[in-house]
Design an enzyme around this catalytic site. Structure first.
Site, PDB file in Angstrom:
ATOM      1  N   ARG A   1      -9.801 -16.398   6.043  1.00 55.54           N
ATOM      2  CA  ARG A   1      -8.450 -16.671   5.560  1.00 55.54           C
ATOM      3  C   ARG A   1      -7.788 -15.297   5.582  1.00 55.54           C
ATOM      4  O   ARG A   1      -8.184 -14.388   4.852  1.00 55.54           O
ATOM      5  CB  ARG A   1      -8.500 -17.238   4.146  1.00 55.54           C
ATOM      6  CG  ARG A   1      -7.136 -17.495   3.493  1.00 55.54           C
ATOM      7  CD  ARG A   1      -6.749 -16.353   2.599  1.00 55.54           C
ATOM      8  NE  ARG A   1      -5.553 -16.598   1.817  1.00 55.54           N
ATOM      9  CZ  ARG A   1      -4.900 -15.640   1.191  1.00 55.54           C
ATOM     10  NH1 ARG A   1      -5.318 -14.390   1.250  1.00 55.54           N
ATOM     11  NH2 ARG A   1      -3.833 -15.903   0.477  1.00 55.54           N
TER      12      ARG A   1
ATOM     13  N   ASP B   1      -5.250 -12.569   4.926  1.00 59.94           N
ATOM     14  CA  ASP B   1      -4.270 -12.278   3.887  1.00 59.94           C
ATOM     15  C   ASP B   1      -3.013 -11.640   4.481  1.00 59.94           C
ATOM     16  O   ASP B   1      -3.103 -10.778   5.352  1.00 59.94           O
ATOM     17  CB  ASP B   1      -4.948 -11.290   2.917  1.00 59.94           C
ATOM     18  CG  ASP B   1      -4.177 -11.072   1.646  1.00 59.94           C
ATOM     19  OD1 ASP B   1      -3.883 -12.053   0.963  1.00 59.94           O
ATOM     20  OD2 ASP B   1      -3.888  -9.903   1.321  1.00 59.94           O
TER      21      ASP B   1
ATOM     22  N   GLU C   1      -2.470 -16.751   6.032  1.00 61.19           N
ATOM     23  CA  GLU C   1      -1.487 -16.814   4.952  1.00 61.19           C
ATOM     24  C   GLU C   1      -0.211 -16.198   5.508  1.00 61.19           C
ATOM     25  O   GLU C   1      -0.117 -14.971   5.655  1.00 61.19           O
ATOM     26  CB  GLU C   1      -1.959 -16.018   3.737  1.00 61.19           C
ATOM     27  CG  GLU C   1      -0.983 -16.160   2.580  1.00 61.19           C
ATOM     28  CD  GLU C   1      -0.923 -14.974   1.629  1.00 61.19           C
ATOM     29  OE1 GLU C   1      -0.466 -15.154   0.503  1.00 61.19           O
ATOM     30  OE2 GLU C   1      -1.304 -13.856   2.018  1.00 61.19           O
TER      31      GLU C   1
ATOM     32  N   HIS D   1      -3.938  -3.865   3.666  1.00 59.23           N
ATOM     33  CA  HIS D   1      -4.030  -2.666   2.839  1.00 59.23           C
ATOM     34  C   HIS D   1      -5.457  -2.523   2.339  1.00 59.23           C
ATOM     35  O   HIS D   1      -6.240  -3.471   2.399  1.00 59.23           O
ATOM     36  CB  HIS D   1      -3.096  -2.802   1.631  1.00 59.23           C
ATOM     37  CG  HIS D   1      -3.227  -4.147   0.957  1.00 59.23           C
ATOM     38  ND1 HIS D   1      -2.397  -5.203   1.250  1.00 59.23           N
ATOM     39  CD2 HIS D   1      -4.133  -4.620   0.065  1.00 59.23           C
ATOM     40  CE1 HIS D   1      -2.760  -6.266   0.536  1.00 59.23           C
ATOM     41  NE2 HIS D   1      -3.819  -5.944  -0.177  1.00 59.23           N
TER      42      HIS D   1
ATOM     43  N   HIS E   1      -4.423 -19.789  -5.647  1.00 56.33           N
ATOM     44  CA  HIS E   1      -4.707 -18.788  -6.676  1.00 56.33           C
ATOM     45  C   HIS E   1      -3.479 -17.970  -7.042  1.00 56.33           C
ATOM     46  O   HIS E   1      -3.488 -17.241  -8.020  1.00 56.33           O
ATOM     47  CB  HIS E   1      -5.827 -17.872  -6.194  1.00 56.33           C
ATOM     48  CG  HIS E   1      -5.424 -17.077  -4.978  1.00 56.33           C
ATOM     49  ND1 HIS E   1      -5.116 -17.682  -3.781  1.00 56.33           N
ATOM     50  CD2 HIS E   1      -5.244 -15.760  -4.793  1.00 56.33           C
ATOM     51  CE1 HIS E   1      -4.777 -16.741  -2.905  1.00 56.33           C
ATOM     52  NE2 HIS E   1      -4.840 -15.575  -3.496  1.00 56.33           N
ATOM     53  N   ASP E   2      -2.431 -18.052  -6.224  1.00 54.19           N
ATOM     54  CA  ASP E   2      -1.211 -17.299  -6.509  1.00 54.19           C
ATOM     55  C   ASP E   2      -0.222 -18.178  -7.279  1.00 54.19           C
ATOM     56  O   ASP E   2      -0.499 -19.338  -7.563  1.00 54.19           O
ATOM     57  CB  ASP E   2      -0.575 -16.826  -5.200  1.00 54.19           C
ATOM     58  CG  ASP E   2      -1.385 -15.701  -4.570  1.00 54.19           C
ATOM     59  OD1 ASP E   2      -1.969 -14.902  -5.317  1.00 54.19           O
ATOM     60  OD2 ASP E   2      -1.444 -15.635  -3.326  1.00 54.19           O
TER      61      ASP E   2
ATOM     62  N   ASP F   1      -6.250  -6.038  -8.427  1.00 49.36           N
ATOM     63  CA  ASP F   1      -5.529  -7.222  -7.951  1.00 49.36           C
ATOM     64  C   ASP F   1      -6.563  -8.291  -7.597  1.00 49.36           C
ATOM     65  O   ASP F   1      -6.580  -8.828  -6.487  1.00 49.36           O
ATOM     66  CB  ASP F   1      -4.642  -6.866  -6.748  1.00 49.36           C
ATOM     67  CG  ASP F   1      -3.837  -8.079  -6.250  1.00 49.36           C
ATOM     68  OD1 ASP F   1      -3.720  -9.070  -6.997  1.00 49.36           O
ATOM     69  OD2 ASP F   1      -3.343  -8.037  -5.103  1.00 49.36           O
TER      70      ASP F   1
ATOM     71  N   GLN G   1      -2.414  -0.260  -3.606  1.00 47.32           N
ATOM     72  CA  GLN G   1      -2.819  -0.941  -2.366  1.00 47.32           C
ATOM     73  C   GLN G   1      -2.098  -0.327  -1.162  1.00 47.32           C
ATOM     74  O   GLN G   1      -1.198  -0.936  -0.584  1.00 47.32           O
ATOM     75  CB  GLN G   1      -2.488  -2.437  -2.460  1.00 47.32           C
ATOM     76  CG  GLN G   1      -3.373  -3.182  -3.448  1.00 47.32           C
ATOM     77  CD  GLN G   1      -2.861  -4.568  -3.806  1.00 47.32           C
ATOM     78  OE1 GLN G   1      -1.661  -4.745  -4.018  1.00 47.32           O
ATOM     79  NE2 GLN G   1      -3.743  -5.541  -3.910  1.00 47.32           N
TER      80      GLN G   1
HETATM   81  C1  GLC Z   1      -1.922 -12.321  -0.886  1.00 44.28           C
HETATM   82  C2  GLC Z   1      -2.893 -12.905  -1.879  1.00 44.28           C
HETATM   83  C3  GLC Z   1      -2.567 -12.364  -3.240  1.00 44.28           C
HETATM   84  C4  GLC Z   1      -2.666 -10.848  -3.219  1.00 44.28           C
HETATM   85  C5  GLC Z   1      -1.818 -10.268  -2.098  1.00 44.28           C
HETATM   86  C6  GLC Z   1      -2.143  -8.818  -1.861  1.00 44.28           C
HETATM   87  O1  GLC Z   1      -0.632 -12.734  -1.113  1.00 44.28           O
HETATM   88  O2  GLC Z   1      -2.880 -14.302  -1.839  1.00 44.28           O
HETATM   89  O3  GLC Z   1      -3.400 -12.895  -4.222  1.00 44.28           O
HETATM   90  O4  GLC Z   1      -2.231 -10.316  -4.430  1.00 44.28           O
HETATM   91  O5  GLC Z   1      -2.010 -10.930  -0.880  1.00 44.28           O
HETATM   92  O6  GLC Z   1      -3.390  -8.709  -1.209  1.00 44.28           O
END
Ligand code: GLC
Length: 560
Positions: free
Chosen positions: A199, A201, A243, A104, A309-310, A61, A169
Site C-alpha cells: 500500500r 503511502d 493512496e 519521506h 486509520h486516518d 506519526d 518527516q
Molecule cells: C498517509 C498516511 C497517514 C500518514 C501520512 C504521512 O497519509 O495514511 O497516516 O500520517 O501518510 O506518512
C-alpha cells in the site's frame, strides 16, 4: 485460473500490529500475537492483510516515520517473527501487503542524520534543501492546525529542508535516481520476505517534483511504471495499492492508459460521496462519483473502503455538502479534524444502529472494486475522542471481556482499550460475538462469504439502474453472461421502487427473475417486465439475475 489477478476479487483487512494482539505482555501488540490471530482472520474469510508500518521508527506519526526500512521495530518482534507470521498467513491462503512509506523518512533515519551533518555526504541529495527560506514555506501543509509549514530550518545543516508532512518527516528527493533505486531495493527486500505487494503511502507527493523553486509541482508518472515493472519481474502476483486522493480526471495517469502503472487505488471520490449519501439519503452525487471513476484499465482495480486509520477526509465535497456530513456524523467540533475530516469510527457515526451499519457495509462490499475492511469494524468498535488527532480511531482490538479486552496482559496498554459505555470491550468484543449467531461478527463473516460468490462485482461492468427514488441505489453488474443486482435504501424510511433490470434483448427474459441471495424474498417481474419492491428503511438486497439458468452459465466459467 483462480489465482489470476487475485486483487480484482479479494477482501483486504487492514491492521496495525501494535494494536492488534500483544503476546508478550508489554502492552504493545506484536507479530507473535498476530500469528495467533490468523485463524480468526481465516475464519472471517479475508483474502489479504494490509499491515500498517512496522519498521523501526520513533513513532511520532504512528510508524509513518521510518528510521530503517529493512527492519522490524523491536516492540513488534524480530524479522524472524515477521517471517513466521508471513508463513502462517501463506499457509492459510492469506496474502500480506505492507505499507510502503517512501515519500519521506523519519528525521531519525541515519540517511537524514548524515545528510544534515555533512554537505558532502552522499545522502545530502537524498533530501530536499534550500539555503534560504523558500517563498511557499507556509503553503501546502497536510495537517492544518497541527503542522505549521512545509519547510523547516535545520541548524546542523544550516539549511532549510522540505517536509510535506510533519517537520520530523523530511521528504526524500524522489527525483534522484539513486533514491529511486533504493525504493526498488526496499520493495525487493520485502517481496523476498513473502509479501504480495504494497500500500503505497502518499503517492502524489512521491511522484511530484520537489524543491524551493518548484512553484507548481509536476507529476513524474513514469516513476510508477518503473515501480510496477520492477515488481512484476521480481514477483508476478505483487501489486501496488496507491493512496492517492486525486481528481477523477487524473486517475488514468495513475493506472496508466493500458494498465501499465499501478494496479490499485483507493477510491476517495466514491468514499466521500458515499458518506454524503449516508448522511443525506441522497445517492445521486454518489452515482455521479461512480460514473466519474468508472473508466479504468481492465487489469486495474479500485479499493473501496468506509473508514481507514486516518481522518475521514471530506475535502473533495463542496463546503455545503461537507457541512451536511459534519452535521450528521460529527456535530461536535472535537469530532472533526484538519478542517476537512472526521476522526471517528463508523459504528458511533451511525449511532450504533445495526441496520444502518449493515447497509453501509453491504454497500462497501458491493460498490465497484475490492473492499478494504478496517480491523475492529467487523465487531462494530467505537472511538475514543479523548485521544489526540487520528488516534481516536486507532485503539486496540477488543478480543474478549477480559481486562483490556484481552488485547494485553499488561496493566498499561500503549493506547487505552475502549472500556465502559456502549462501545466498551465489556460489550463489544470478538469472543462474545462469536457466541451469538446474529452478531455483527457473524454477519460480516457471512457477507464476506457471499461477496466471494459474486465475482461479478470485482470483475464485471456496473450500471446504476434508474429509479425515481434518490434514497435508493440500484446497481447491476454483468460479467461473462452473469448478472447480479444490488438494492440499497439509504433512508430510515421505507421506499417502494419500480425498475427494470435493463438487459439487452437477447438476455431480457433472464431479468424476469431475481433470486435473493440473503433471504427467501425473491422477486418476479410483472407483465411489463418491471420489478416492484418495497424496501424497508436502511434495507439492502443482493440478487442474482435469472434464476437457475445461472447455474448452467456458471459451470461454463468454472471450466475456463
Ligand atoms: C498517509 C498516511 C497517514 C500518514 C501520512 C504521512 O497519509 O495514511 O497516516 O500520517 O501518510 O506518512
Amino acid at each position: 485460473m483462480i489465482n489470476d489477478l487475485w486483487y480484482k476479487n479479494a477482501i483486504i483487512y487492514c491492521l496495525a500490529v501494535g494494536t492488534y494482539m500483544d503476546a508478550d505482555g508489554d502492552g504493545v501488540g506484536d507479530f507473535k500475537g498476530l500469528l495467533r490471530r490468523l485463524d480468526y482472520l481465516q475464519g472471517l474469510g479475508i483474502s489479504a492483510i494490509w499491515l500498517m508500518p512496522f519498521q523501526v521508527s520513533p513513532h511520532r506519526d504512528d510508524g509513518y516515520d521510518i528510521a530503517d526500512y529493512y527492519s522490524v521495530d523491536p516492540r513488534y518482534g524480530t524479522l524472524g517473527d515477521f517471517v513466521e507470521f508471513a508463513h502462517g498467513a501463506k499457509q492459510r491462503g492469506i496474502r500480506v501487503i505492507i505499507d510502503l512509506v517512501v515519500n519521506h523518512t523519519s528525521d531519525a533515519h541515519p540517511w537524514f542524520k548524515q545528510a544534515r551533518r555533512d554537505p558532502k555526504s552522499k545522502y545530502r541529495d537524498w533530501y530536499v534543501w534550500s539555503k534560504s527560506k523558500p517563498r511557499g514555506a507556509n503553503r501546502g501543509v497536510v495537517f492544518p492546525g497541527v503542522q505549521k509549514s512545509t519547510w523547516s530550518y535545520d541548524r546542523e545543516a544550516k539549511a532549510w529542508y522540505f517536509h510535506r508532512f510533519y517537520d520530523f518527516q523530511p521528504d526524500l528527493n524522489t527525483s534522484n535516481p539513486v533514491v529511486q533505486a533504493e525504493i526498488l531495493k526496499i520493495m525487493g527486500f520485502w517481496i523476498q520476505q513473502g509479501v504480495s505487494g504494497f500500500r503505497m503511502d502518499a503517492v502524489p507527493f512521491v511522484i511530484a517534483t520537489k524543491g524551493a523553486n518548484v512553484a507548481k509541482p509536476r507529476e513524474q508518472y513514469d516513476m510508477l511504471r518503473r515501480f510496477r515493472e520492477f515488481l512484476q519481474w521480481r514477483e508476478g502476483e505483487a501489486i501496488v495499492l496507491a493512496e492517492a486522493n486525486v481528481l477523477p480526471q487524473t486517475d488514468l495517469e495513475y493506472f496508466g492508459d493500458d494498465g501499465e502503472r499501478l494496479h490499485m487505488m483507493f477510491n476517495f471520490q466514491v468514499n466521500q460521496h458515499l458518506f454524503y449519501a449516508l448522511a443525506t439519503a441522497d445517492t445521486r452525487p454518489l452515482a455521479k462519483a461512480m460514473a466519474k471513476t468508472k473508466p479504468r484499465p481492465a487489469t486495474a482495480q479500485w479499493g473501496i473502503f468506509l473508514r481507514n486509520h486516518d481522518e475521514l477526509d471530506l475535502g473533495r465535497l463542496t463546503p455545503a455538502q461537507r457541512q451536511k456530513v459534519f452535521a450528521a456524523f460529527a456535530p461536535d467540533p472535537g469530532m472533526q479534524l484538519y478542517d476537512r475530516g472526521i476522526r471517528r469510527r463508523l459504528a458511533p457515526m451511525l449511532a450504533g444502529d445495526r441496520r444502518r451499519i449493515e447497509m453501509a457495509y453491504s454497500l462497501m462490499f458491493t460498490l465497484p472494486g475490492t473492499p478494504v475492511l478496517r480491523y475492529g469494524d467487523e465487531i462494530g468498535m467505537g472511538d475514543d475522542l479523548e485521544l489526540p488527532e487520528r488516534n481516536a480511531a486507532r485503539t486496540p482490538m477488543q478480543w474478549s471481556a477480559e481486562p483490556h479486552g484481552g488485547f494485553t496482559k499488561s496493566a498499561r496498554p500503549h493506547l487505552p482499550v475502549i472500556s465502559g459505555g456502549p462501545y466498551g470491550f465489556e460489550h463489544v468484543n470478538a469472543a462474545t460475538q462469536r457466541r451469538f449467531a446474529d452478531s455483527l461478527l457473524n454477519w460480516t463473516e457471512r457477507i464476506i462469504r457471499m461477496r466471494k460468490e459474486v465475482p461479478e462485482v470485482g470483475w464485471g461492468d456496473f450500471a446504476v439502474i434508474p429509479t425515481r427514488e434518490p434514497a435508493v441505489l440500484v446497481m447491476r453488474y454483468a460479467w461473462r453472461n452473469n448478472w447480479v443486482l444490488f438494492v440499497h435504501n439509504l433512508d430510515a424510511e421505507p421506499h417502494e421502487i419500480t425498475f427494470s433490470v435493463g438487459l439487452d434483448r437477447e438476455s431480457a427474459k433472464s431479468g424476469d427473475e431475481l433470486i435473493n441471495l440473503l433471504s427467501e424474498d425473491h422477486s418476479r417481474a410483472g407483465k411489463d417486465g418491471k420489478h416492484s419492491l418495497v424496501i424497508e428503511g436502511y434495507g439492502y438486497r443482493w440478487y442474482r439475475v435469472g434464476g437457475l439458468d445461472y447455474l448452467l452459465r456458471r459451470s461454463d466459467i468454472d471450466q475456463e
